[in-house]
Design a protein around this motif. Structure first.
Motif, PDB file in Angstrom:
ATOM      1  N   GLU A  88     -21.455 -20.524  23.863  1.00 45.30           N
ATOM      2  CA  GLU A  88     -22.421 -19.894  22.962  1.00 45.30           C
ATOM      3  C   GLU A  88     -22.116 -20.236  21.507  1.00 45.30           C
ATOM      4  OE1 GLU A  88     -22.574 -15.746  24.042  1.00 45.30           O
ATOM      5  OE2 GLU A  88     -23.671 -16.195  25.889  1.00 45.30           O
ATOM      6  N   ARG A  89     -20.836 -20.293  21.142  1.00 41.88           N
ATOM      7  CA  ARG A  89     -20.454 -20.675  19.782  1.00 41.88           C
ATOM      8  C   ARG A  89     -20.909 -22.104  19.494  1.00 41.88           C
ATOM      9  NH1 ARG A  89     -14.467 -22.076  18.549  1.00 41.88           N
ATOM     10  NH2 ARG A  89     -15.291 -23.868  19.669  1.00 41.88           N
ATOM     11  N   ASP A  90     -20.745 -22.992  20.469  1.00 45.23           N
ATOM     12  CA  ASP A  90     -21.164 -24.381  20.285  1.00 45.23           C
ATOM     13  C   ASP A  90     -22.676 -24.488  20.076  1.00 45.23           C
ATOM     14  OD1 ASP A  90     -18.542 -25.205  20.506  1.00 45.23           O
ATOM     15  OD2 ASP A  90     -18.748 -25.898  22.583  1.00 45.23           O
ATOM     16  N   LYS A  91     -23.442 -23.675  20.788  1.00 43.12           N
ATOM     17  CA  LYS A  91     -24.897 -23.673  20.605  1.00 43.12           C
ATOM     18  C   LYS A  91     -25.256 -23.233  19.184  1.00 43.12           C
ATOM     19  CE  LYS A  91     -26.014 -22.663  25.423  1.00 43.12           C
ATOM     20  NZ  LYS A  91     -26.549 -21.659  26.346  1.00 43.12           N
ATOM     21  N   ILE A  92     -24.586 -22.189  18.724  1.00 42.83           N
ATOM     22  CA  ILE A  92     -24.836 -21.690  17.361  1.00 42.83           C
ATOM     23  C   ILE A  92     -24.470 -22.763  16.344  1.00 42.83           C
ATOM     24  CG2 ILE A  92     -24.114 -20.001  15.630  1.00 42.83           C
ATOM     25  CD1 ILE A  92     -23.604 -18.078  18.079  1.00 42.83           C
TER      26      ILE A  92
ATOM     27  N   ASN B  17     -29.657  -7.232  27.281  1.00 42.82           N
ATOM     28  CA  ASN B  17     -29.094  -8.475  27.811  1.00 42.82           C
ATOM     29  C   ASN B  17     -28.278  -9.251  26.796  1.00 42.82           C
ATOM     30  OD1 ASN B  17     -30.330  -8.017  30.275  1.00 42.82           O
ATOM     31  ND2 ASN B  17     -32.187  -9.085  29.650  1.00 42.82           N
ATOM     32  N   GLY B  18     -28.248  -8.808  25.564  1.00 38.91           N
ATOM     33  CA  GLY B  18     -27.541  -9.510  24.495  1.00 38.91           C
ATOM     34  C   GLY B  18     -28.395  -9.532  23.248  1.00 38.91           C
ATOM     35  N   ASP B  19     -28.233 -10.576  22.460  1.00 40.14           N
ATOM     36  CA  ASP B  19     -29.015 -10.748  21.242  1.00 40.14           C
ATOM     37  C   ASP B  19     -29.777 -12.059  21.323  1.00 40.14           C
ATOM     38  OD1 ASP B  19     -27.880  -8.448  20.236  1.00 40.14           O
ATOM     39  OD2 ASP B  19     -26.487  -9.470  18.895  1.00 40.14           O
ATOM     40  N   THR B  20     -31.033 -12.010  20.933  1.00 38.38           N
ATOM     41  CA  THR B  20     -31.817 -13.225  20.800  1.00 38.38           C
ATOM     42  C   THR B  20     -31.780 -13.608  19.334  1.00 38.38           C
ATOM     43  OG1 THR B  20     -33.257 -12.569  22.623  1.00 38.38           O
ATOM     44  CG2 THR B  20     -34.070 -14.285  21.148  1.00 38.38           C
ATOM     45  N   VAL B  21     -31.242 -14.796  19.075  1.00 39.09           N
ATOM     46  CA  VAL B  21     -31.076 -15.268  17.699  1.00 39.09           C
ATOM     47  C   VAL B  21     -32.104 -16.362  17.447  1.00 39.09           C
ATOM     48  CG1 VAL B  21     -29.467 -16.257  16.026  1.00 39.09           C
ATOM     49  CG2 VAL B  21     -28.607 -14.780  17.839  1.00 39.09           C
ATOM     50  N   GLY B  22     -32.864 -16.177  16.386  1.00 34.19           N
ATOM     51  CA  GLY B  22     -33.860 -17.167  16.003  1.00 34.19           C
ATOM     52  C   GLY B  22     -33.349 -18.024  14.863  1.00 34.19           C
ATOM     53  N   PHE B  23     -33.592 -19.317  14.950  1.00 34.50           N
ATOM     54  CA  PHE B  23     -33.196 -20.264  13.912  1.00 34.50           C
ATOM     55  C   PHE B  23     -34.440 -20.931  13.353  1.00 34.50           C
ATOM     56  CE2 PHE B  23     -29.525 -19.889  16.658  1.00 34.50           C
ATOM     57  CZ  PHE B  23     -28.462 -19.879  15.778  1.00 34.50           C
ATOM     58  N   LEU B  24     -34.427 -21.174  12.043  1.00 31.73           N
ATOM     59  CA  LEU B  24     -35.547 -21.813  11.367  1.00 31.73           C
ATOM     60  C   LEU B  24     -35.034 -23.061  10.658  1.00 31.73           C
ATOM     61  CD1 LEU B  24     -38.534 -21.689  10.395  1.00 31.73           C
ATOM     62  CD2 LEU B  24     -37.699 -20.399   8.435  1.00 31.73           C
TER      63      LEU B  24
ATOM     64  N   LYS C  14     -24.917 -13.573  24.728  1.00 28.96           N
ATOM     65  CA  LYS C  14     -24.486 -12.439  25.548  1.00 28.96           C
ATOM     66  C   LYS C  14     -23.049 -12.014  25.265  1.00 28.96           C
ATOM     67  CE  LYS C  14     -27.470 -13.529  29.464  1.00 28.96           C
ATOM     68  NZ  LYS C  14     -27.522 -13.795  30.896  1.00 28.96           N
ATOM     69  N   ASN C  15     -22.205 -12.959  24.916  1.00 31.82           N
ATOM     70  CA  ASN C  15     -20.789 -12.685  24.741  1.00 31.82           C
ATOM     71  C   ASN C  15     -20.546 -11.883  23.457  1.00 31.82           C
ATOM     72  OD1 ASN C  15     -18.024 -13.571  23.521  1.00 31.82           O
ATOM     73  ND2 ASN C  15     -17.860 -13.884  25.740  1.00 31.82           N
ATOM     74  N   PRO C  16     -19.771 -10.794  23.528  1.00 33.48           N
ATOM     75  CA  PRO C  16     -19.523  -9.970  22.332  1.00 33.48           C
ATOM     76  C   PRO C  16     -18.863 -10.740  21.189  1.00 33.48           C
ATOM     77  CG  PRO C  16     -18.804  -8.816  24.302  1.00 33.48           C
ATOM     78  CD  PRO C  16     -19.175 -10.204  24.728  1.00 33.48           C
ATOM     79  N   ASN C  17     -17.946 -11.636  21.511  1.00 28.82           N
ATOM     80  CA  ASN C  17     -17.290 -12.403  20.446  1.00 28.82           C
ATOM     81  C   ASN C  17     -18.247 -13.398  19.807  1.00 28.82           C
ATOM     82  OD1 ASN C  17     -14.746 -11.156  20.595  1.00 28.82           O
ATOM     83  ND2 ASN C  17     -14.237 -12.370  22.397  1.00 28.82           N
ATOM     84  N   ALA C  18     -19.146 -13.967  20.570  1.00 30.96           N
ATOM     85  CA  ALA C  18     -20.154 -14.859  20.007  1.00 30.96           C
ATOM     86  C   ALA C  18     -21.131 -14.068  19.137  1.00 30.96           C
ATOM     87  CB  ALA C  18     -20.895 -15.602  21.112  1.00 30.96           C
ATOM     88  N   ARG C  19     -21.379 -12.827  19.506  1.00 35.66           N
ATOM     89  CA  ARG C  19     -22.249 -11.974  18.688  1.00 35.66           C
ATOM     90  C   ARG C  19     -21.588 -11.688  17.346  1.00 35.66           C
ATOM     91  NH1 ARG C  19     -24.232  -7.518  23.045  1.00 35.66           N
ATOM     92  NH2 ARG C  19     -25.886  -7.061  21.570  1.00 35.66           N
ATOM     93  N   LYS C  20     -20.291 -11.439  17.365  1.00 30.16           N
ATOM     94  CA  LYS C  20     -19.549 -11.254  16.113  1.00 30.16           C
ATOM     95  C   LYS C  20     -19.581 -12.528  15.282  1.00 30.16           C
ATOM     96  CE  LYS C  20     -16.234  -8.124  18.212  1.00 30.16           C
ATOM     97  NZ  LYS C  20     -14.812  -7.975  18.577  1.00 30.16           N
TER      98      LYS C  20
ATOM     99  N   PHE D 189     -21.876 -15.053  15.192  1.00 30.77           N
ATOM    100  CA  PHE D 189     -23.131 -15.314  14.475  1.00 30.77           C
ATOM    101  C   PHE D 189     -23.395 -14.243  13.427  1.00 30.77           C
ATOM    102  CE2 PHE D 189     -25.520 -12.674  17.599  1.00 30.77           C
ATOM    103  CZ  PHE D 189     -26.336 -11.967  16.739  1.00 30.77           C
ATOM    104  N   SER D 190     -22.889 -13.039  13.640  1.00 31.27           N
ATOM    105  CA  SER D 190     -23.049 -11.992  12.623  1.00 31.27           C
ATOM    106  C   SER D 190     -22.323 -12.371  11.340  1.00 31.27           C
ATOM    107  CB  SER D 190     -22.510 -10.655  13.133  1.00 31.27           C
ATOM    108  OG  SER D 190     -23.269 -10.208  14.224  1.00 31.27           O
ATOM    109  N   SER D 191     -21.132 -12.941  11.483  1.00 35.78           N
ATOM    110  CA  SER D 191     -20.390 -13.362  10.286  1.00 35.78           C
ATOM    111  C   SER D 191     -21.109 -14.514   9.591  1.00 35.78           C
ATOM    112  CB  SER D 191     -18.952 -13.737  10.642  1.00 35.78           C
ATOM    113  OG  SER D 191     -18.920 -14.906  11.419  1.00 35.78           O
ATOM    114  N   LEU D 192     -21.694 -15.427  10.367  1.00 32.56           N
ATOM    115  CA  LEU D 192     -22.471 -16.512   9.763  1.00 32.56           C
ATOM    116  C   LEU D 192     -23.697 -15.978   9.037  1.00 32.56           C
ATOM    117  CD1 LEU D 192     -22.394 -19.234  12.576  1.00 32.56           C
ATOM    118  CD2 LEU D 192     -21.061 -19.173  10.469  1.00 32.56           C
ATOM    119  N   LEU D 193     -24.328 -14.966   9.611  1.00 36.66           N
ATOM    120  CA  LEU D 193     -25.497 -14.370   8.982  1.00 36.66           C
ATOM    121  C   LEU D 193     -25.136 -13.702   7.657  1.00 36.66           C
ATOM    122  CD1 LEU D 193     -28.511 -13.704   9.156  1.00 36.66           C
ATOM    123  CD2 LEU D 193     -27.906 -11.708  10.510  1.00 36.66           C
TER     124      LEU D 193
END
Length: 72
Positions: free
Chosen positions: A10-14, A32-39, A52-58, A60-64
């Motif tokens: 998931e980190r690699d996808k981000i 089911n997790g977070d749906t992240v939209g990219f533009l 879906k993974n909690p660490n991947a959610r953290k 992308f949150s830091s990137l945001l």
């Protein structure tokens, strides 16, 4: 798949979208997790991925947060 391997996938996808110049456009949280939209900077291409993974959610949150502070 192990939880750590799921995080790496998931980190690699981000990172793929961030490296291509995409910005995080929106996040929808659900059971089911977070749906992240990219533009894309051109403004005409959007992509979404499910995180879906909690660490991947953290992750992308830091990137945001960085993106919103203009330090990316």
């Amino acid at each position: 798949m192990s939880e750590y391997q799921q995080f790496l996938d998931e980190r690699d996808k981000i990172d793929f979208f961030i490296q291509k110049g995409y910005c995080i456009n929106g996040v929808q949280e659900h059971l089911n997790g977070d749906t992240v939209g990219f533009l894309h900077p051109n403004g005409n291409i959007t992509e979404t991925i499910l995180i879906k993974n909690p660490n991947a959610r953290k992750y992308f949150s830091s990137l945001l947060i960085q993106q919103n502070q203009g330090t990316q």
